[in-house]
Design an enzyme around this catalytic site. Structure first.
Site, PDB file in Angstrom:
ATOM      1  N   ASP A   1      -1.221  -6.004  -0.434  1.00  0.00           N
ATOM      2  CA  ASP A   1      -1.526  -5.424   0.870  1.00  0.00           C
ATOM      3  C   ASP A   1      -3.019  -5.169   1.033  1.00  0.00           C
ATOM      4  O   ASP A   1      -3.675  -4.692   0.099  1.00  0.00           O
ATOM      5  CB  ASP A   1      -0.829  -4.044   0.970  1.00  0.00           C
TER       6      ASP A   1
ATOM      7  N   ASP B   1       0.847  -1.202   0.000  1.00  0.00           N
ATOM      8  CA  ASP B   1       0.000   0.000   0.000  1.00  0.00           C
ATOM      9  C   ASP B   1       0.887   1.260   0.000  1.00  0.00           C
ATOM     10  O   ASP B   1       0.390   2.378  -0.113  1.00  0.00           O
ATOM     11  CB  ASP B   1      -1.005  -0.003   1.166  1.00  0.00           C
ATOM     12  N   SER B   2       2.209   1.061   0.055  1.00  0.00           N
ATOM     13  CA  SER B   2       3.133   2.177  -0.180  1.00  0.00           C
ATOM     14  C   SER B   2       2.874   2.789  -1.556  1.00  0.00           C
ATOM     15  O   SER B   2       3.304   3.910  -1.826  1.00  0.00           O
ATOM     16  CB  SER B   2       4.593   1.706  -0.073  1.00  0.00           C
TER      17      SER B   2
ATOM     18  N   GLU C   1      -1.293  -5.443   8.248  1.00  0.00           N
ATOM     19  CA  GLU C   1      -0.500  -4.827   9.323  1.00  0.00           C
ATOM     20  C   GLU C   1      -1.114  -5.291  10.636  1.00  0.00           C
ATOM     21  O   GLU C   1      -2.264  -4.959  10.946  1.00  0.00           O
ATOM     22  CB  GLU C   1      -0.527  -3.301   9.187  1.00  0.00           C
TER      23      GLU C   1
ATOM     24  N   GLU D   1       9.228  -4.367  10.492  1.00  0.00           N
ATOM     25  CA  GLU D   1       9.671  -3.060   9.974  1.00  0.00           C
ATOM     26  C   GLU D   1      10.099  -2.123  11.107  1.00  0.00           C
ATOM     27  O   GLU D   1       9.424  -2.005  12.141  1.00  0.00           O
ATOM     28  CB  GLU D   1       8.529  -2.392   9.183  1.00  0.00           C
TER      29      GLU D   1
ATOM     30  N   LYS E   1      -1.401  -9.232   2.700  1.00  0.00           N
ATOM     31  CA  LYS E   1      -0.640  -8.812   3.885  1.00  0.00           C
ATOM     32  C   LYS E   1      -1.520  -7.918   4.748  1.00  0.00           C
ATOM     33  O   LYS E   1      -2.266  -7.085   4.228  1.00  0.00           O
ATOM     34  CB  LYS E   1       0.643  -8.077   3.498  1.00  0.00           C
TER      35      LYS E   1
END
Ligand code: KIV
Length: 276
Positions: free
Chosen positions: A88, A49-50, A120, A187, A118
């Site tokens: 993501d 999602d970056s 978070e 991270e 993915k």
């Protein structure tokens, strides 16, 4: 394509068995040509999602939508054929409960053809991870600095500055592991903590700003290619795309203005004169 020549994508089993072995090579990608260039060199392509910050110019990943993830996921799947592709889950698409997470994860899998999602993963997300895995969706966890939590953290801050914070990040990782995550991104944590997490969990850890002892490494493709002037401390620039692009655009502008471009090699000539 015959069964013999068929090219097989890496699977979740290939990724999971990398624990303690040769480090997994992972990069983000958001479009088909980039995915095509990375494909044979990496184990995992993450449609992170970056993308919101890197491609769409958003200030954080909070504004990223399911539609953006589907569109970029589809492009990366079209461009790649052997890498394991993870998409993501954007902010707001999985936190409410396990049903919300399943509906959105299933949409990502169906609409893009990706092999995993993915999440978070704060400790609460273990419920979502277990729910998805039990229903056929492989999940990669993501602990430590969680960019989607930027507004709670008051910025992109490395994690593990206090004993309590270290304990929390370790708990997040262990919760994701026990819930069935096949790998966990770690991270923005001190290397000692990353090493402790890598030892504590049964699945591979993939470090970013973490430790060389993680079971794999990931970087945002544009950071490592040198697209931006500024990069975080944990990024190594393996290229200088910004300079290459600016030099190429300056050369193009010069040649257009001086009528050097297009030259004879770039223009069509009719073999016979046109009759009217
Ligand atoms: O969105 C992303 O690119 C990521 C990586 C930084 C791991 O989550």
């Amino acid at each position: 394509m015959s069964a013999q020549t068929e090219i097989r994508r890496k699977t979740v089993r290939d990724i999971a068995k990398a624990k303690g072995g040769e480090p997994l090579v992972c990069l983000t990608a958001y479009d088909a040509p980039t995915a095509e260039m990375l494909d044979e060199h990496v184990d995992v392509i993450l449609v992170g999602d970056s993308v919101g910050m890197v491609v769409h110019g958003l200030p954080s990943t909070v504004g990223v939508t399911m539609e953006m993830m589907v569109l970029h996921g589809q492009a990366v799947m079209r461009g790649s054929s052997t890498a394991f592709v993870v998409v993501d889950m954007p902010f707001g698409s999985y936190e409410t409960n396990a049903d919300q997470a399943f509906l959105n994860a299933a949409r990502l899998m169906k609409d893009t053809g990706c092999q995993a999602v993915k999440i978070e993963s704060g400790t609460y997300a273990a419920t979502q991870i277990a729910h998805l895995v039990a229903r056929g969706i492989p999940v990669m966890g993501h602990v430590g600095l969680r960019p989607q939590a930027v507004n709670v953290d008051g910025g992109f801050r490395a994690k593990g500055r206090t004993k309590d914070e270290c304990r929390l990040v370790l708990e997040e990782a262990m919760a994701a592991d026990e819930a069935g995550a096949f790998a966990i991104v770690v991270e923005g944590v001190a290397s000692d903590l990353a090493d402790e997490i890598t030892k504590a969990v049964s699945c591979p850890t993939i470090g970013i700003g973490a430790s060389a002892q993680c079971d794999g490494q990931i970087l945002v493709i544009d950071d490592m290619l040198g697209t931006f002037d500024w990069v975080p401390r944990f990024v190594k620039k393996f290229g200088n795309r910004r300079e290459d692009v600016i030099n190429a655009v300056e050369a193009y502008a010069r040649e257009v203005r001086s009528r050097q471009f297009p030259g004879a090699a770039q223009t069509y000539k009719l073999s016979k004169p046109m009759s009217n």
